[in-house]
Design an enzyme around this catalytic site. Sequence first.
Site, PDB file in Angstrom:
ATOM      1  N   HIS A   1      52.496 -33.501  47.643  1.00  8.11           N
ATOM      2  CA  HIS A   1      52.439 -33.586  49.102  1.00  8.11           C
ATOM      3  C   HIS A   1      52.887 -32.270  49.752  1.00  8.11           C
ATOM      4  O   HIS A   1      52.192 -31.697  50.599  1.00  8.11           O
ATOM      5  CB  HIS A   1      53.330 -34.751  49.544  1.00  8.11           C
ATOM      6  CG  HIS A   1      53.337 -34.969  51.019  1.00  8.11           C
ATOM      7  ND1 HIS A   1      54.288 -34.402  51.842  1.00  8.11           N
ATOM      8  CD2 HIS A   1      52.513 -35.665  51.823  1.00  8.11           C
ATOM      9  CE1 HIS A   1      54.040 -34.753  53.084  1.00  8.11           C
ATOM     10  NE2 HIS A   1      52.976 -35.530  53.102  1.00  8.11           N
TER      11      HIS A   1
ATOM     12  N   CYS B   1      36.180 -30.882  47.972  1.00 11.01           N
ATOM     13  CA  CYS B   1      37.210 -30.777  49.012  1.00 11.01           C
ATOM     14  C   CYS B   1      38.618 -30.895  48.440  1.00 11.01           C
ATOM     15  O   CYS B   1      39.588 -30.921  49.173  1.00 11.01           O
ATOM     16  CB  CYS B   1      36.995 -31.815  50.104  1.00 11.01           C
ATOM     17  SG  CYS B   1      37.127 -33.503  49.508  1.00 11.01           S
TER      18      CYS B   1
HETATM   19  C1  PEP Z   1      41.449 -35.311  46.461  1.00 15.74           C
HETATM   20  O1  PEP Z   1      41.865 -36.324  45.923  1.00 15.74           O
HETATM   21  O2  PEP Z   1      40.960 -34.342  45.859  1.00 15.74           O
HETATM   22  C2  PEP Z   1      41.518 -35.187  47.932  1.00 15.74           C
HETATM   23  C3  PEP Z   1      40.959 -34.152  48.539  1.00 15.74           C
HETATM   24  O3  PEP Z   1      42.197 -36.134  48.626  1.00 15.74           O
HETATM   25  P1  PEP Z   1      43.790 -36.281  48.700  1.00 15.74           P
HETATM   26  O4  PEP Z   1      44.369 -35.005  48.209  1.00 15.74           O
HETATM   27  O5  PEP Z   1      44.093 -36.561  50.122  1.00 15.74           O
HETATM   28  O6  PEP Z   1      44.050 -37.444  47.811  1.00 15.74           O
END
Ligand code: PEP
Length: 846
Positions: free
Chosen positions: A425, A801
């Site tokens: 995080h 992403c």
């Molecule tokens: C991922 O899991 O790669 C993503 C972009 O979403 P998050 O990091 O919010 O889980």
Amino acid sequence: MQHNDPDLTLVTPTAPISTATHGGRAKCLQRLARLDLPVPLTVALSFEAVQRIAAGEMPDMHALMEPFGATPLVCVRPSSEDPDWGGPGAVLNIGMNDEVYKGLREKLGEDAAAAIYLRFVQAYALHVARLDPDMFDDVSLEGPDGLADVLRAYEDETEEPFPQDPAVQLAEVLRSMARAWSGTTARLLRQAKGAPVDAGLGLVVQAMALGLGQGECGSGVIQLVNSQTGHKQITGRYLSQSQGRDALQRGTNALYLERDSRGPSLEELAPEAFEALKAHTALMRQRLREEMQAEFTIQNGQVHILDGVRVQRSARAAVRIAVALAEEGIIPRDEALLRIEPRALNELLHRQIDPSAPRDRLARGIAASPGAASGRLVFTAAEAQASAARGEPCILVRRETSPEDIRGMHAAVAVLTERGGMTSHAAVIGRGLGLPCVVGASDIKFNLRKNALTAPDGREFRAGDILTIDGTNGDVLVGEPAMLEATQDDAFQTLMQWADDVRDIGVRANADTPADAQTARNFKAQGIGLCRTEHMFFEADRLTVMREMIFADASKDRRAALDRLLPMQRADFAELFRIMQGQPVCIRLFDPPLHEFLPHDRAGHRELAEALDLPLSDVTRRCEALAEYNPMLGMRGVRLGITVPEIYDMQARAIFEATILASRDGDPVVPEIMIPLVSAKREVELVKTRVDAVAAAVRNESGVSFTYRLGVMVETPRAALRAGEIAPYTSFLSFGTNDLTQMTYGLSRDDAGRFMSTYVQQGVFPEDPFHTLDQDGVGELLQIAAKRGRDASPNLVLSICGEHGGSPESIAFCRDAGFNYVSCSPFRVPVARLAAAQLAVRDKTG
Ligand code: PEP
Ligand code: MG
């Protein structure tokens, strides 16, 4: 001497010399000779010749010395393939003996002759005879008396007279330099700089241009740019009656080169020599197509160029230099793009610790978000906010951060955590905010009850103490070292524009807040590729409503709570659309497990019971009931969307209503809605039906038509494998490689930091897969999904992403796999734009 003797080659414009056989310095000297610059006579020894010398097989010394005449006076310098790999120091004045000394005394004067001889005896004693440097401690190192003392000290130590035969002297110097290169320390040092195990060393033997004697004599270095800024500026120093790089030593009376208000200059002392030097260096720049630093001597007014090396430079200087060379037509734009290491742009995008500032490092963790900042330690988000309110920069220290810390993170200038890895995080949010961040600093003892940190060396730091976080390399430092500010100047903008002109894969930003979106726009991202919506519910006024919604028993009560959130969400999205001005904005529907929004301790439960007017036991029971053993694999993402559909209904409505609002005042908006954590096509089918229904309702109510695109986030291995059957329901697939990596490896993205360094050190993983895309495993899933998805739906838009989206290696991989765009943290957008441009240029040029 034969021009084509592969071992001993006279450096002439046409001699067969290459960097791969004779090293960079030999090649550069040849280039200087081709420019007709006044380079002293030089013979280059090949890598092979030097290797044989190290093994005890000397070259033909007679042939080597012949070009230098009857009384040779030479120096030997290293010539490795890449100057950054280092090499033994140069040895000057080889050939000095009692007889030459006598001659030079008459020609140059007593002091100059003694200084020349003395310098050689000293170098010989240290590097060849390997005597202890202390032996000269009690000796005055000046004038004929000093020389006599040094010669005596040499003889006392070695019990031999100082060698008088120039051939013997030169052979010994060559042998010692060749052996120094093959020593273990030198090998390890250069390997650390990327040199291959079998990196070769060439040597150059060059006639001395003395720099000492009658008339104006001396030595120095010159370059035409400032190494820090890259701006044109004549920099360097000159010292009369000196040799080598003496002029650069502190405490000398070195002169400035150009006229300078701070003190005397070479321009005033010897204007003709100064003009010649300027012209020579400018010619080097023009013809070697690079900013060069020239090492020179002046001998009785005459300039000699002894060497040229690429000017050392900061990243910001590198950008300005490359742009200037291209703008002046010296190199093509494509080459300017290739000359900048994309990651080096980080230095321009963030504040950095001044590289010349001393560093008192207390520990090192994972460099999770680049840039550096200093501040007082605080241990809670609330203290961070209080500190910011007082105008005091602070560093937020947590074991790990959670969504509740967001506002504290906004208030802090940097974040330090004990746990976590590249996708924890703190790391993700830190990069999003451009906030320097070091995570997984497990060498430090975090004593959160005492609000204290204990460094591995035992030093203790408490709340209020000042530390510095260097998120570029993972250092945690004591105190406040000097900083260099970020600059995205005109040269940077120009380079970025050139990158956009050639690149053929899109770059979007992951942006959750208006501030992120503004940063994305400033860095010319082509839209938002991932807007995580969950943080929007942590604002104080929304959290209670959110909790009410979670506690509601019936759908209608849930809807009532969500109705109060609707206008806030609509305003959030309208603001993002407004900032992005018609560019695509991809909004991910709600993803995290609901329990993240509930208080975790008794005091929090009590507060919530009060706010919702419920018995404490009810609240505690409901909180416990929502807890999961493994929340990352539990009721989150689309699973929540299907079991509590009112949340997605509300978000879809907010998105559509915001679309109508934003399109009314600005460019038309085509929103993209993305479903997280899909693993089955039926999930998509169900969500699509509801979202379509909301769209139809909004169109009916408003009388305004709009379009939107629905897509799926591929972040479970099953979604990747079943992409063929999912694709027909969607306009796009976007790979969430954070979760996909976690699930492919079965490796917790929040806990892996604890053992990742051991795993990488022992070669289990070549790199942290949360940091560098695992092209073999996770990458294969990407390729399979891309192929199956496009086979089923040829116009399917593909993107990435996850955090990997900003790394040059992943961009290369995604481009090869036919992706349309990558999306990364706003501050990584420029790095991604340049990396993508380099791929296109390399393809073009083969
Ligand atoms: C991922 O899991 O790669 C993503 C972009 O979403 P998050 O990091 O919010 O889980
Ligand atoms: Mg995810």
